[in-house]
Design a protein around this motif. Structure first.
Motif, short mmCIF file in Angstrom:
data_model
loop_
_atom_site.label_atom_id
_atom_site.label_comp_id
_atom_site.label_asym_id
_atom_site.label_seq_id
_atom_site.Cartn_x
_atom_site.Cartn_y
_atom_site.Cartn_z
N THR A 113 0.83 -1.21 0.00
CA THR A 113 0.00 0.00 0.00
C THR A 113 0.86 1.25 0.00
O THR A 113 0.59 2.22 -0.74
CB THR A 113 -0.94 0.02 1.22
N SER A 114 1.91 1.27 0.81
CA SER A 114 2.77 2.44 0.88
C SER A 114 3.54 2.66 -0.42
O SER A 114 3.69 3.79 -0.89
CB SER A 114 3.75 2.31 2.04
N LEU A 115 4.04 1.58 -1.02
CA LEU A 115 4.78 1.72 -2.27
C LEU A 115 3.91 2.33 -3.36
O LEU A 115 4.38 3.13 -4.18
CB LEU A 115 5.30 0.35 -2.73
N ARG A 116 2.63 1.97 -3.37
CA ARG A 116 1.72 2.49 -4.38
C ARG A 116 1.22 3.90 -4.04
O ARG A 116 1.25 4.80 -4.88
CB ARG A 116 0.54 1.54 -4.56
N ASP A 117 0.76 4.09 -2.79
CA ASP A 117 0.14 5.35 -2.42
C ASP A 117 1.14 6.45 -2.08
O ASP A 117 0.92 7.62 -2.40
CB ASP A 117 -0.79 5.14 -1.22
N ASP A 118 2.24 6.09 -1.42
CA ASP A 118 3.21 7.10 -0.98
C ASP A 118 4.30 7.38 -2.01
O ASP A 118 4.82 8.49 -2.08
CB ASP A 118 3.85 6.68 0.34
N PHE A 119 4.65 6.35 -2.80
CA PHE A 119 5.75 6.52 -3.76
C PHE A 119 5.28 6.49 -5.21
O PHE A 119 6.06 6.79 -6.11
CB PHE A 119 6.82 5.45 -3.53
N GLY A 120 4.05 6.09 -5.45
CA GLY A 120 3.51 6.11 -6.81
C GLY A 120 3.99 5.00 -7.70
O GLY A 120 3.90 5.10 -8.94
N PHE A 121 4.49 3.90 -7.13
CA PHE A 121 4.92 2.78 -7.94
C PHE A 121 3.71 1.91 -8.32
O PHE A 121 2.75 1.79 -7.55
CB PHE A 121 5.94 1.93 -7.20
N ASN A 122 3.77 1.32 -9.51
CA ASN A 122 2.65 0.53 -10.01
C ASN A 122 2.98 -0.93 -10.29
O ASN A 122 2.12 -1.80 -10.16
CB ASN A 122 2.11 1.16 -11.31
#
Length: 449
Positions: free
Chosen positions: A176-185
């Motif tokens: 969740t953090s990688l997607r929401d906080d860093f914008g990784f997909n």
């Protein structure tokens, strides 16, 4: 690495996989070299792995970097612990033939270097001795053994359905953090085959991060700290929690209260509740709770679990001034993801490839869907022996393009291809096209002057 590098390979194995007959019922549990040759010959997704590692640079587009895949390091651990590093391959056929020939017990994937790693000595002799990684997925390694101080059902490499949810929660929090906080997909989660999970972040931005940037990301996730000599491993001292910690707390707290308390019986004995009391900074409060709990517990009239009763009592005592964060710190100490930070910080770390077979368990390192990770059961993961039994049982069929579709591995490879690889390659092509068009436009603008 602790094992010494060896030459380009080893003598060929003298077992022809086409001559091996796998009969239903004779395949034993565990790991067998002959069966591994069959697995690599019939089930391992060689082409898909090569497409992944190429990141779109295996086509004819003028923006393709034809040297890209040839600068990627692959390492094989062979039978008898022979370790072969700095291998490179320029085509899917080369990679497949090498895997089938050497039959590695483990395949590790390293970074993309500035030069072909297999020819690094030649570059050094030519005077250009700078051999350095230039690109690498952002990777995370989470091992259940790092939770041995808070799990009581298993220890070491053992894992069961009582402690595995710790891995599930780690996936939820980090993904969740990688997607929401860093914008990784483009994130791939993989079961390690025995006792943990691996995470591959494959966005172009992630692959091009410097070591300093990777270290900054690990610092962002570094909540669980301390060492074996310090009781308190988590300090949430801020008046208001960081949004990441606040969001994580909403995942960790229900898990701790509804699952971990019961499954690990965290307050069931003095030895166990003492570990919790050591995390309370107010010694008088800890002493009062200790005195209550050292008395032989009476049966609860409400029928509530002893662990729940004691946790509720502790939370009541934590309402005192200065102790407001203590309950959250306890939850984080027991349930927050425990990352191997050094793996993430440095670009040159190797990580086991997906779809390897773990030699200790015979289990395949299959991808995990982060959206359904709570459904993942490590005890039902396809094993080398069961896959070959399935192949034998199904026999030859005309309605399947790939042999793995006749086995329980088919769903895992299908998920890898449709949910991860295809969206990733589409993104790579778009990025490549955008970069190429920008360069063409820049060239036109410079000529117009």
């Amino acid at each position: 690495m602790t094992k010494e590098e060896v030459g380009d390979g080893r003598d060929d194995m003298d077992v022809d996989r086409d001559e091996i007959e796998v009969r239903q019922g004779i395949v034993e549990l565990g790991f067998d070299t002959n069966y591994l040759k069959l697995y690599y010959g019939k089930l391992f997704p060689h082409a898909e792995m090569f497409k992944w590692m190429s990141y779109g640079n295996d086509g004819k587009h003028p923006a393709c970097d034809q040297s890209y895949i040839g600068r990627r390091e692959f390492s094989f651990t062979l039978e008898n612990d022979i370790y072969v590093r700095f291998q490179s391959f320029n085509s899917a056929v080369e990679l497949e033939n090498s895997i089938k020939e050497k039959c590695p017990f483990k395949i590790d994937i390293g970074p993309v270097y500035n030069v072909d790693p297999a020819k690094r000595h030649a570059y050094a002799q030519a005077g250009d001795n700078v051999f350095t990684p230039v690109e690498r997925e952002l990777i995370f390694d989470i091992d259940i053994t790092d939770y041995d101080d808070v799990r009581y059902c298993c220890s070491g490499a053992d894992v069961c359905l009582e402690c595995w949810p710790l891995m599930t929660i780690a996936i939820k929090v980090i993904d969740t953090s990688l997607r929401d906080d860093f914008g990784f997909n483009h994130i791939l989660w993989v079961y390690s085959g025995r006792r943990g999970v691996h995470c591959w972040v494959c966005d172009g931005r992630a692959r091009r991060l410097t070591n300093e940037q990777r270290a900054a990301i690990t610092d962002y996730f570094c909540v669980y700290k301390g060492n074996d000599n310090s009781h308190k491993k988590v300090s949430l001292t801020a008046t208001a929690l960081h949004p990441f910690l606040e969001r994580s707390s909403k995942v960790l707290t229900p898990f701790f209260e509804e699952k971990l308390l019961h499954s690990q019986n965290l307050f069931a004995s003095e030895e166990r509740f003492e570990k919790v009391l050591e995390l309370i900074p107010d010694e008088s409060v800890a002493a009062q709770l200790r005195g209550e709990w050292q008395v032989k517990p009476r049966s609860s009239t409400s029928g509530e679990d002893l662990n729940v009763v004691r946790w509720k009592r502790l939370k009541t005592k934590m309402k005192a001034p200065g102790l407001r964060r203590c309950c959250e710190e306890i939850v984080f100490s027991y349930a927050y993801p425990r990352l191997d930070l050094e793996v993430t910080k440095h670009m040159n770390h190797l990580l086991k490839a997906p779809f390897c077979v773990h030699p200790k368990t015979g289990r395949v390192c299959v991808p995990i869907d982060p959206d359904r990770c709570e459904e993942f059961d490590p005890t039902t993961v396809p094993t080398l022996s069961t896959l070959l039994e399935e192949l034998n049982r199904e026999g030859l069929r005309d309605d399947t393009e790939n042999e793995w579709d006749r086995t329980s591995l088919g769903k895992s490879i299908s998920f890898f291809t449709s949910s991860f690889l295809q969206p990733l390659l589409k993104s790579c092509k778009e990025e490549m096209e955008s970069s190429y068009n920008a360069k063409v436009q820049q060239s036109k603008n410079s000529l117009s002057w």
